[in-house]
Design an enzyme around this catalytic site. Structure first.
Site, mmCIF file in Angstrom:
data_model
loop_
_atom_site.group_PDB
_atom_site.id
_atom_site.type_symbol
_atom_site.label_atom_id
_atom_site.label_comp_id
_atom_site.label_asym_id
_atom_site.label_seq_id
_atom_site.Cartn_x
_atom_site.Cartn_y
_atom_site.Cartn_z
ATOM 1 N N HIS A 9 53.796 41.303 69.920
ATOM 2 C CA HIS A 9 53.463 41.644 68.541
ATOM 3 C C HIS A 9 52.637 42.913 68.561
ATOM 4 O O HIS A 9 51.823 43.122 69.472
ATOM 5 C CB HIS A 9 52.678 40.493 67.918
ATOM 6 N N ASN A 28 46.255 43.461 60.991
ATOM 7 C CA ASN A 28 47.573 42.865 61.161
ATOM 8 C C ASN A 28 48.439 43.182 59.941
ATOM 9 O O ASN A 28 47.978 43.808 58.978
ATOM 10 C CB ASN A 28 47.436 41.345 61.356
#
Length: 348
Positions: A292, A313
């Protein structure tokens, strides 16, 4: 009389057992009803609907199992972070991994040479032990890549360019992740991508990224619309990989936001709700079932004395700490979730 007394005792025992079972059944029924109510409330909050009752029953069972795991973890864990319910709570780990994480890991890149400016630098010599690029106006609001598009790579790269553009020009402009998803043919749109390739694409595309207002995000890959790119408001001429250790990474973040790849198992990270994330056992191990991309926008030390990276994020504001995470800093080697190993930042 003895027989009668024995029968009476048996009757009492049977009544006791029946009462116990009834009580347990009532408790179970109440717990199930409470969980059903929580699921219904959750569906309303996140605008979730299901195609039929069978699908709803399946999702409820997954939701219930995830909630029970979250509550058990929070009750038993002595680690420095907590888990919580969010938009992913009706997904299995496998479903989340397939949609939101990159299964394909890029081949290892040559180890970059350590820049001369930090060859003799130590963490102690980095005078500022607290930094938050939000306070300098170099970070746009939290964005949401959506539940069906694995475009974290684009969000991570764009956040670094938004940051360096603000630092260089004084203007904070929200830039287009959709441009990268549609136009970067070396990457895979909603099926994942490589941060390194994304920077190469931007430099080759006259060095720029369109404004989000011109090329808005919809979380689906389309054909590249070059007319929407126009004259990009933010450009770069190159990019740099930070030497893979914490000293170089902190030195880079001191100058600007930095894109990093982390390797995780989704069970914990996708349900992170706050605190300093340290992985499974507090030592930085986060699993290796998917990668990620996120953006480091600062660093600091918690009230409990734990050093952390401040991470932006792309999972919306309901995840983590209003969309951000604090991830452990000061873990040697690869760092928490391998955060030290693949860090990139644009150059003007």
């Amino acid at each position: 009389m003895a027989a009668t007394s024995s029968n009476f005792t048996l009757i009492l025992a049977a009544l006791f057992l029946l009462g116990t079972w009834a009580s347990q059944a009532t408790t179970h029924t109440r717990e199930e009803a409470s969980m059903l109510k929580r699921h219904e409330d959750w569906m309303i909050r996140y605008g979730r609907s299901y195609k039929d009752n069978a699908e709803k029953a399946k999702r409820f069972q997954i939701f219930k199992e995830n909630v029970e795991f979250i509550e058990s973890f929070n009750k038993a864990s002595t680690l420095s972070y907590k888990l919580g319910i969010n938009q992913f709570t009706d997904l299995t780990n496998e479903e989340f991994r397939a949609t939101m994480l990159n299964e394909e890991k890029p081949p290892p890149l040559p180890k970059p040479s350590k820049p001369v400016s930090i060859q003799n630098e130590s963490l102690a010599q980095l005078q500022n032990q607290y930094l938050d690029w939000r306070e300098m106006g170099a970070v746009t609001d939290i964005k949401d890549q959506g539940p069906t598009c694995g475009s974290c790579w684009a969000f991570s790269v764009v956040a670094t360019i938004e940051g360096i553009n603000k630092i260089r020009t004084g203007q904070l402009i929200s830039l287009s992740e959709q441009q990268l998803i549609d136009c970067d043919v070396k990457n895979y749109g909603c099926d994942g991508g490589n941060v390194d390739e994304a920077f190469r694409y931007i430099i080759g595309n006259s060095g720029g990224v369109a404004a989000e207002s011109n090329y808005p995000y919809d979380g689906v890959q389309h054909s590249c619309d070059t007319k929407r790119i126009g004259n990009p408001p933010a450009t770069i001429t190159g990019y740099q990989q930070a030497y893979p250790d914490e000293i170089a990474l902190q030195s880079a973040v001191t100058d600007q936001p930095v894109s990093v790849a982390i390797t995780i198992d989704p069970q914990l990270f996708r349900q992170y709700a706050g605190g300093v994330f340290t992985g499974y056992n507090g030592g930085g191990d986060c699993g290796s079932e998917g990668s990620h991309a996120v953006t480091i926008i600062g660093y600091g030390t918690s009230d409990e004395g734990k050093d952390y990276w401040l991470v932006k994020n792309s999972w919306g504001t309901d995840w983590g700490e209003n969309g951000y995470a604090r991830m452990a800093r000061g873990i040697s080697g690869a760092g928490v979730c391998g955060i030290n190993l693949a860090a990139y930042y644009p150059t003007a």
